[in-house]
Design a protein around this motif. Structure first.
Motif, PDB file in Angstrom:
ATOM      1  N   ALA A  66     -73.608 -17.956 -12.065  1.00 23.55           N
ATOM      2  CA  ALA A  66     -73.529 -17.393 -10.712  1.00 23.55           C
ATOM      3  C   ALA A  66     -72.922 -18.400  -9.727  1.00 23.55           C
ATOM      4  N   ARG A  67     -73.276 -19.656  -9.849  1.00 19.02           N
ATOM      5  CA  ARG A  67     -72.743 -20.696  -8.951  1.00 19.02           C
ATOM      6  C   ARG A  67     -71.385 -21.209  -9.392  1.00 19.02           C
ATOM      7  N   HIS A  68     -71.052 -21.000 -10.654  1.00 21.32           N
ATOM      8  CA  HIS A  68     -69.801 -21.522 -11.213  1.00 21.32           C
ATOM      9  C   HIS A  68     -69.036 -20.400 -11.920  1.00 21.32           C
ATOM     10  N   PRO A  69     -68.456 -19.467 -11.144  1.00 17.83           N
ATOM     11  CA  PRO A  69     -67.751 -18.323 -11.741  1.00 17.83           C
ATOM     12  C   PRO A  69     -66.429 -18.735 -12.390  1.00 17.83           C
ATOM     13  N   LEU A  70     -65.975 -17.928 -13.330  1.00 14.75           N
ATOM     14  CA  LEU A  70     -64.762 -18.241 -14.082  1.00 14.75           C
ATOM     15  C   LEU A  70     -63.502 -17.533 -13.573  1.00 14.75           C
ATOM     16  N   GLU A  71     -63.613 -16.698 -12.551  1.00 14.90           N
ATOM     17  CA  GLU A  71     -62.427 -16.041 -12.017  1.00 14.90           C
ATOM     18  C   GLU A  71     -61.519 -17.100 -11.412  1.00 14.90           C
ATOM     19  N   ALA A  72     -60.227 -17.014 -11.721  1.00 12.07           N
ATOM     20  CA  ALA A  72     -59.264 -18.041 -11.301  1.00 12.07           C
ATOM     21  C   ALA A  72     -59.300 -18.289  -9.793  1.00 12.07           C
ATOM     22  N   HIS A  73     -59.428 -17.229  -8.992  1.00  7.40           N
ATOM     23  CA  HIS A  73     -59.411 -17.397  -7.537  1.00  7.40           C
ATOM     24  C   HIS A  73     -60.712 -17.987  -6.992  1.00  7.40           C
ATOM     25  N   LEU A  74     -61.741 -18.113  -7.824  1.00  8.03           N
ATOM     26  CA  LEU A  74     -63.022 -18.688  -7.380  1.00  8.03           C
ATOM     27  C   LEU A  74     -63.276 -20.091  -7.935  1.00  8.03           C
ATOM     28  N   LEU A  75     -62.327 -20.663  -8.643  1.00 10.28           N
ATOM     29  CA  LEU A  75     -62.518 -21.986  -9.247  1.00 10.28           C
ATOM     30  C   LEU A  75     -62.504 -23.121  -8.229  1.00 10.28           C
ATOM     31  N   HIS A  76     -61.609 -23.037  -7.244  1.00 11.30           N
ATOM     32  CA  HIS A  76     -61.366 -24.179  -6.364  1.00 11.30           C
ATOM     33  C   HIS A  76     -62.638 -24.752  -5.699  1.00 11.30           C
ATOM     34  N   PRO A  77     -63.583 -23.950  -5.259  1.00 13.86           N
ATOM     35  CA  PRO A  77     -64.768 -24.565  -4.630  1.00 13.86           C
ATOM     36  C   PRO A  77     -65.589 -25.472  -5.562  1.00 13.86           C
ATOM     37  N   TRP A  78     -65.619 -25.182  -6.847  1.00 13.84           N
ATOM     38  CA  TRP A  78     -66.475 -25.981  -7.739  1.00 13.84           C
ATOM     39  C   TRP A  78     -65.698 -26.771  -8.789  1.00 13.84           C
ATOM     40  N   VAL A  79     -64.414 -26.538  -8.942  1.00 22.45           N
ATOM     41  CA  VAL A  79     -63.577 -27.321  -9.860  1.00 22.45           C
ATOM     42  C   VAL A  79     -62.591 -28.115  -9.002  1.00 22.45           C
ATOM     43  N   PRO A  80     -62.809 -29.414  -8.832  1.00 25.27           N
ATOM     44  CA  PRO A  80     -61.975 -30.189  -7.910  1.00 25.27           C
ATOM     45  C   PRO A  80     -60.554 -30.456  -8.397  1.00 25.27           C
ATOM     46  N   GLU A  81     -60.334 -30.460  -9.720  1.00 28.83           N
ATOM     47  CA  GLU A  81     -59.001 -30.731 -10.252  1.00 28.83           C
ATOM     48  C   GLU A  81     -58.869 -30.142 -11.642  1.00 28.83           C
ATOM     49  N   GLY A  82     -57.627 -29.956 -12.074  1.00 24.85           N
ATOM     50  CA  GLY A  82     -57.372 -29.449 -13.418  1.00 24.85           C
ATOM     51  C   GLY A  82     -57.665 -30.509 -14.462  1.00 24.85           C
TER      52      GLY A  82
ATOM     53  N   GLN B 200     -51.826 -37.457  -7.615  1.00 17.89           N
ATOM     54  CA  GLN B 200     -52.139 -38.013  -8.933  1.00 17.89           C
ATOM     55  C   GLN B 200     -52.978 -37.074  -9.804  1.00 17.89           C
ATOM     56  N   GLN B 201     -53.373 -35.928  -9.287  1.00 15.44           N
ATOM     57  CA  GLN B 201     -54.205 -34.993 -10.041  1.00 15.44           C
ATOM     58  C   GLN B 201     -53.496 -33.657 -10.182  1.00 15.44           C
ATOM     59  N   CYS B 202     -53.864 -32.919 -11.227  1.00 17.90           N
ATOM     60  CA  CYS B 202     -53.409 -31.531 -11.354  1.00 17.90           C
ATOM     61  C   CYS B 202     -54.340 -30.651 -10.529  1.00 17.90           C
ATOM     62  N   ARG B 203     -53.788 -29.614  -9.943  1.00 21.15           N
ATOM     63  CA  ARG B 203     -54.600 -28.658  -9.194  1.00 21.15           C
ATOM     64  C   ARG B 203     -55.467 -27.860 -10.167  1.00 21.15           C
ATOM     65  N   PRO B 204     -56.601 -27.304  -9.688  1.00 20.75           N
ATOM     66  CA  PRO B 204     -57.374 -26.399 -10.541  1.00 20.75           C
ATOM     67  C   PRO B 204     -56.468 -25.261 -11.021  1.00 20.75           C
ATOM     68  N   GLY B 205     -56.642 -24.870 -12.265  1.00 25.42           N
ATOM     69  CA  GLY B 205     -55.788 -23.843 -12.839  1.00 25.42           C
ATOM     70  C   GLY B 205     -54.567 -24.410 -13.551  1.00 25.42           C
ATOM     71  N   PHE B 206     -54.475 -25.753 -13.576  1.00 21.95           N
ATOM     72  CA  PHE B 206     -53.365 -26.426 -14.231  1.00 21.95           C
ATOM     73  C   PHE B 206     -53.917 -27.524 -15.128  1.00 21.95           C
ATOM     74  N   VAL B 207     -53.178 -27.871 -16.170  1.00 16.88           N
ATOM     75  CA  VAL B 207     -53.629 -28.832 -17.174  1.00 16.88           C
ATOM     76  C   VAL B 207     -52.591 -29.932 -17.329  1.00 16.88           C
ATOM     77  N   GLY B 208     -53.067 -31.162 -17.508  1.00 18.45           N
ATOM     78  CA  GLY B 208     -52.151 -32.257 -17.822  1.00 18.45           C
ATOM     79  C   GLY B 208     -52.504 -33.523 -17.078  1.00 18.45           C
ATOM     80  N   SER B 209     -51.504 -34.346 -16.890  1.00 20.94           N
ATOM     81  CA  SER B 209     -51.662 -35.605 -16.167  1.00 20.94           C
ATOM     82  C   SER B 209     -50.473 -35.764 -15.231  1.00 20.94           C
ATOM     83  N   ALA B 210     -50.760 -35.909 -13.952  1.00 23.80           N
ATOM     84  CA  ALA B 210     -49.706 -36.071 -12.956  1.00 23.80           C
ATOM     85  C   ALA B 210     -49.261 -37.522 -12.842  1.00 23.80           C
TER      86      ALA B 210
END
Length: 169
Positions: free
Chosen positions: A63-79, A19-29
């Motif tokens: 520092a705790r919340h970096p913007l590199e796409a490959h580092l989003l998943h630990p702190w961004v739970p969903e798109g 029911q959620q978009c993965r980090p790095g994706f936008v919208g509504s599932a």
């Protein structure tokens, strides 16, 4: 009542019922909606997009919340949803929540933010040693009262929403 969980989510979704978009994706599932890659949502001008709340978290502690796409998943739970999505680090002289506006000194031409031609010509001549650059007749500003010179052209929002090459008073 316990719901069944999906074994494998498709189309850039995640969650027990996908029911959620993965980090790095936008919208509504939900209800057959789509999860677009940030790159598509941002018109090809940014790789990362976040919700406004996550962007604020990054600003408070980069520092705790970096913007590199490959580092989003630990702190961004969903798109983010489209309504909350903000493109990060727009490229190609674009700005705005969806990288859909040009920076000052640029204008949109065939989907690309293009440097204002008159400014380019002036800069070129100044580099060549000519400090006073003549303005071609077709680009000369008609001498209008100052108040009228400050008004945007018809159909163009005040503030240059699409960037702009407007004359300065």
């Amino acid at each position: 009542m316990e719901r069944d969980a999906c074994l494998r989510c498709m189309n850039n979704t995640q969650g027990p019922q996908c029911q959620q978009c993965r980090p790095g994706f936008v919208g509504s599932a939900l209800s057959g909606g789509w999860c677009l890659p940030c790159r598509s949502f941002c018109r090809g001008r940014a790789h990362v997009c976040l919700s406004r709340a996550h962007l604020e978290r990054h600003r408070r502690d980069p520092a705790r919340h970096p913007l590199e796409a490959h580092l989003l998943h630990p702190w961004v739970p969903e798109g983010p949803s489209e309504a909350q999505a903000v493109c990060v680090n727009c490229q190609d002289n674009s700005v705005g929540d969806r990288c859909d506006t040009c920076r000052a000194g640029f204008f949109m031409l065939d989907g690309t933010c293009t440097r204002c031609h008159l400014q380019r010509a002036r800069r070129h001549l100044q580099r060549a040693g000519r400090h006073r650059v003549p303005v071609p007749e077709q680009h000369r500003e008609r001498r209008l009262p100052r108040a009228q010179r400050l008004l945007p052209a018809p159909g163009i929002p005040a503030g240059g929403a699409s960037g702009g090459c407007g004359n300065r008073p």
